[in-house]
Design a protein around this motif. Structure first.
Motif, PDB file in Angstrom:
ATOM      1  N   THR A   1      45.395 -49.038 -23.225  1.00 38.06           N
ATOM      2  CA  THR A   1      45.878 -47.944 -22.379  1.00 38.06           C
ATOM      3  C   THR A   1      47.385 -47.989 -22.194  1.00 38.06           C
ATOM      4  O   THR A   1      47.979 -46.998 -21.826  1.00 38.06           O
ATOM      5  CB  THR A   1      45.198 -47.999 -21.001  1.00 38.06           C
ATOM      6  N   ASP A   2      48.000 -49.130 -22.446  1.00 40.32           N
ATOM      7  CA  ASP A   2      49.445 -49.263 -22.303  1.00 40.32           C
ATOM      8  C   ASP A   2      50.116 -48.770 -23.578  1.00 40.32           C
ATOM      9  O   ASP A   2      49.985 -49.397 -24.632  1.00 40.32           O
ATOM     10  CB  ASP A   2      49.802 -50.734 -22.050  1.00 40.32           C
ATOM     11  N   PRO A   3      50.854 -47.659 -23.524  1.00 40.62           N
ATOM     12  CA  PRO A   3      51.468 -47.132 -24.749  1.00 40.62           C
ATOM     13  C   PRO A   3      52.606 -47.997 -25.273  1.00 40.62           C
ATOM     14  O   PRO A   3      52.944 -47.925 -26.448  1.00 40.62           O
ATOM     15  CB  PRO A   3      51.972 -45.751 -24.341  1.00 40.62           C
ATOM     16  N   ASP A   4      53.191 -48.814 -24.398  1.00 42.45           N
ATOM     17  CA  ASP A   4      54.296 -49.656 -24.824  1.00 42.45           C
ATOM     18  C   ASP A   4      53.844 -51.056 -25.217  1.00 42.45           C
ATOM     19  O   ASP A   4      54.669 -51.899 -25.549  1.00 42.45           O
ATOM     20  CB  ASP A   4      55.335 -49.773 -23.706  1.00 42.45           C
ATOM     21  N   GLY A   5      52.557 -51.297 -25.196  1.00 42.42           N
ATOM     22  CA  GLY A   5      52.038 -52.610 -25.542  1.00 42.42           C
ATOM     23  C   GLY A   5      52.098 -52.853 -27.039  1.00 42.42           C
ATOM     24  O   GLY A   5      52.314 -51.942 -27.838  1.00 42.42           O
ATOM     25  N   PRO A   6      51.927 -54.101 -27.441  1.00 40.73           N
ATOM     26  CA  PRO A   6      51.970 -54.413 -28.870  1.00 40.73           C
ATOM     27  C   PRO A   6      50.774 -53.807 -29.597  1.00 40.73           C
ATOM     28  O   PRO A   6      49.681 -53.686 -29.054  1.00 40.73           O
ATOM     29  CB  PRO A   6      51.918 -55.939 -28.905  1.00 40.73           C
ATOM     30  N   VAL A   7      51.009 -53.418 -30.816  1.00 43.64           N
ATOM     31  CA  VAL A   7      49.965 -52.823 -31.641  1.00 43.64           C
ATOM     32  C   VAL A   7      49.355 -53.922 -32.501  1.00 43.64           C
ATOM     33  O   VAL A   7      50.070 -54.656 -33.180  1.00 43.64           O
ATOM     34  CB  VAL A   7      50.554 -51.716 -32.547  1.00 43.64           C
ATOM     35  N   GLU A   8      48.054 -54.048 -32.449  1.00 43.93           N
ATOM     36  CA  GLU A   8      47.376 -55.041 -33.270  1.00 43.93           C
ATOM     37  C   GLU A   8      46.986 -54.407 -34.586  1.00 43.93           C
ATOM     38  O   GLU A   8      46.305 -53.384 -34.619  1.00 43.93           O
ATOM     39  CB  GLU A   8      46.151 -55.583 -32.544  1.00 43.93           C
ATOM     40  N   LEU A   9      47.439 -55.017 -35.673  1.00 43.20           N
ATOM     41  CA  LEU A   9      47.171 -54.486 -37.004  1.00 43.20           C
ATOM     42  C   LEU A   9      45.909 -55.116 -37.567  1.00 43.20           C
ATOM     43  O   LEU A   9      45.606 -56.279 -37.323  1.00 43.20           O
ATOM     44  CB  LEU A   9      48.347 -54.772 -37.933  1.00 43.20           C
ATOM     45  N   GLU A  10      45.186 -54.337 -38.348  1.00 48.17           N
ATOM     46  CA  GLU A  10      43.961 -54.839 -38.967  1.00 48.17           C
ATOM     47  C   GLU A  10      44.280 -55.809 -40.103  1.00 48.17           C
ATOM     48  O   GLU A  10      43.602 -56.797 -40.274  1.00 48.17           O
ATOM     49  CB  GLU A  10      43.137 -53.667 -39.510  1.00 48.17           C
ATOM     50  N   GLU A  11      45.298 -55.482 -40.918  1.00 49.97           N
ATOM     51  CA  GLU A  11      45.650 -56.338 -42.045  1.00 49.97           C
ATOM     52  C   GLU A  11      47.163 -56.401 -42.164  1.00 49.97           C
ATOM     53  O   GLU A  11      47.886 -55.604 -41.582  1.00 49.97           O
ATOM     54  CB  GLU A  11      45.032 -55.815 -43.330  1.00 49.97           C
ATOM     55  N   ASN A  12      47.636 -57.346 -42.926  1.00 51.65           N
ATOM     56  CA  ASN A  12      49.067 -57.547 -43.114  1.00 51.65           C
ATOM     57  C   ASN A  12      49.623 -56.444 -44.009  1.00 51.65           C
ATOM     58  O   ASN A  12      49.216 -56.328 -45.166  1.00 51.65           O
ATOM     59  CB  ASN A  12      49.308 -58.912 -43.750  1.00 51.65           C
TER      60      ASN A  12
END
Length: 140
Positions: free
Chosen positions: A36-47
């Motif tokens: 819900t935090d738009p400024d939070g870190p984005v977790e990527l599925e793959e490199n």
């Protein structure tokens, strides 16, 4: 006074509360890395910087060599001597290189392929690799 400010700021740091407009602990907002935090870190599925896994040409196209497919097998044979090119020249993986070698020997024993030279009808075929420039060059 200074000691109370330091103690409250330490408490703020420990709890994770901060509000820059009004100071610590007044209308505090708890920071967390949630969706819900738009400024939070984005977790990527793959490199995104990972290189694609290198595959040999037969594995990439899902081709298994057969002793009856003389045209394919002749690509891995020298036109002058009839010798089978090594995997450092062909760029095949170990498994496919062994299969190609066994199928060439089987085709030669069955009489489908010549032993000491490449079949004349396959000399003009397009090349899968350049034998003059190996995939993995050696030191000599």
């Amino acid at each position: 006074m200074f000691l109370k400010i330091m103690q409250s700021s330490i408490r703020v740091l420990r709890r994770g509360y901060i509000n820059h407009a009004t100071g610590p602990m007044v209308g505090a907002v708890r920071y967390s890395s949630t969706a819900t935090d738009p400024d939070g870190p984005v977790e990527l599925e793959e490199n995104p910087f990972a290189k694609d896994r290198a595959q040999c040409i037969l594995c990439k196209n899902n081709i298994s060599p057969d002793y009856k497919n003389v045209q394919l097998l002749s690509q891995f044979q020298s036109p002058y001597t009839g010798r089978i090119y090594g995997k450092h020249i062909t760029g095949l993986c170990r498994k496919r290189q062994e299969q190609v070698e066994n199928e060439i020997i089987k085709a030669q024993n069955a009489g489908f392929m010549p032993t000491y030279h490449k079949a004349v009808e396959f000399l003009e075929d397009p090349k899968l690799f350049n034998p003059e420039r190996p995939m993995r060059p050696h030191k000599y």
